[in-house]
Enzyme design. Structure first.
Site, PDB file in Angstrom:
ATOM      1  N   THR A  18       0.828  -1.205   0.000  1.00 38.43           N
ATOM      2  CA  THR A  18       0.000   0.000   0.000  1.00 38.43           C
ATOM      3  C   THR A  18       0.861   1.253   0.000  1.00 38.43           C
ATOM      4  OG1 THR A  18      -0.086  -0.133   2.403  1.00 38.43           O
ATOM      5  CG2 THR A  18      -1.918  -1.108   1.211  1.00 38.43           C
ATOM      6  N   GLY A 249       2.417   5.444  11.092  1.00 39.83           N
ATOM      7  CA  GLY A 249       1.784   4.986   9.856  1.00 39.83           C
ATOM      8  C   GLY A 249       1.699   6.160   8.910  1.00 39.83           C
ATOM      9  N   LYS A 250       1.052   5.901   7.771  1.00 35.68           N
ATOM     10  CA  LYS A 250       1.030   6.980   6.785  1.00 35.68           C
ATOM     11  C   LYS A 250       0.308   8.216   7.308  1.00 35.68           C
ATOM     12  CE  LYS A 250       1.410   3.614   3.371  1.00 35.68           C
ATOM     13  NZ  LYS A 250       0.664   2.510   3.934  1.00 35.68           N
ATOM     14  N   GLY A 251      -0.624   7.996   8.256  1.00 32.29           N
ATOM     15  CA  GLY A 251      -1.404   9.120   8.768  1.00 32.29           C
ATOM     16  C   GLY A 251      -0.632  10.048   9.692  1.00 32.29           C
TER      17      GLY A 251
END
Ligand code: GLU
Length: 310
Positions: A18, A249-251
């Site tokens: 992802t 994480g990506k957030g």
């Protein structure tokens, strides 16, 4: 529980494509590689691309290149879950035959309403504890997802297991998770089923991955029992935390580490090692760094098994 004993060590790293590896996923990759190599075992990579909507085309190659730059090279060609439909379908069929999997026609909204009507508000983050509406048949509903039955002859399913680092753990799967999804309404295979089918198909003896996945392990052990396959050993690793204290994480600012020069690679490996709790390793070339990390990891694992788990 049939624990895997005596088989030659096989470990794996199972990234979802992802996005590129970030500090957290690189630490998980390094931990699983070190554990496999320190045990004289094999190390595999599996690309977990069952969720087509979340996967990014070409990201598998990016991840494999990042791993190779770090000197983390699998012993066999990586598997892709997107090619494994037939194996997942066979496992689902075997669960159905034994009355352990059933069709569910509920929409998210209907599940919300049924839970509210029953006065049950407990939720697991984004996941709902399914109220069991379709257990006794679809009625007028159309089949959407397929779920695992987690109540057996009126009894809750309870899983007790021991993590190499976290120690003894216990989960009442029926109460805490409920009848979980094996195949989603959009036809995608659920992570829980795919991971169990592939771990056994690849002969994985040791699952080493981030601690955020520990809560999934009882579901996977339950599926292993239901499918009559052995349970690997589990080691859940510490997570990289973002500035907000949550899993990186990506957030919250996770980005791919620079891996352009040997110095970059050693810096990324050092950061991952620090997350894993390894002592400082001085070597300045990636190969030498990995070689020096192996005895350090073996020592840390010896201490862990001697001290017992917390
Ligand atoms: N694909 C999962 C992830 O990237 C990891 C699965 C596992 O290691 O069991 O979070």
């Amino acid at each position: 529980m049939r624990l895997m004993k005596g088989a030659r060590y096989v470990g794996r790293f199972a990234p979802s494509p992802t996005g590129p590896l970030h500090a957290g996923s690189l630490a998980a990759a390094l931990g699983s590689w070190l554990d496999a190599r320190a045990a004289g075992g094999r190390w595999l990579v599996r690309i977990e691309d069952v969720d087509g909507a979340r996967c990014v085309a070409g990201m598998d190659a990016v991840i494999l290149d990042q791993l190779a730059r770090c000197g983390l090279v699998p012993d066999a060609a990586p598997w892709h879950q997107s090619t494994r439909d037939a194996a997942y379908a066979a496992a689902l069929e075997s669960l159905r035959r034994r009355g352990l999997a059933y069709d569910c026609g509920c929409s998210r909204r209907q599940i919300d309403d049924a839970l509210a009507a029953a006065g049950r508000t407990h939720e697991r983050g984004d996941e709902l504890v399914y109220p069991g509406t379709c257990r006794s048949g679809l009625g007028a509903r159309v089949a959407r997802a397929v779920r695992l039955l987690t109540e057996r002859e009126g009894r809750h399913v309870v899983v007790d297991w021991t993590d190499r680092r976290l120690g003894p753990r216990h989960q009442d799967v029926t109460a805490e998770v409920g009848d979980f999804v094996l195949r989603r309404a959009d036809g995608a295979w659920a992570y829980q089923l795919a991971v169990v089918v592939d771990d056994v198909a690849q002969g994985v003896t040791d699952v080493v991955r981030g601690e955020d996945l520990a809560d999934n392990t009882p579901r996977q052990i339950l599926l292993q029992r239901d499918l009559g396959v052995p349970t690997p050993r589990y080691l859940h690793l510490p997570l990289v935390r973002g500035a907000d204290g949550f899993k990186l994480g990506k957030g919250n600012g996770a980005h791919a580490p620079r891996l352009d020069t040997p110095q970059d690679v050693v810096a990324a490996l050092r950061a991952a090692a620090c997350t894993l709790g390894l002592p400082l390793i001085e070597a300045s070339a990636p190969g030498a760094w990995l070689a020096a990390a192996l005895p350090a990891w073996a020592g840390m694992m010896r201490d862990l098994s001697r001290s017992g788990s917390p």
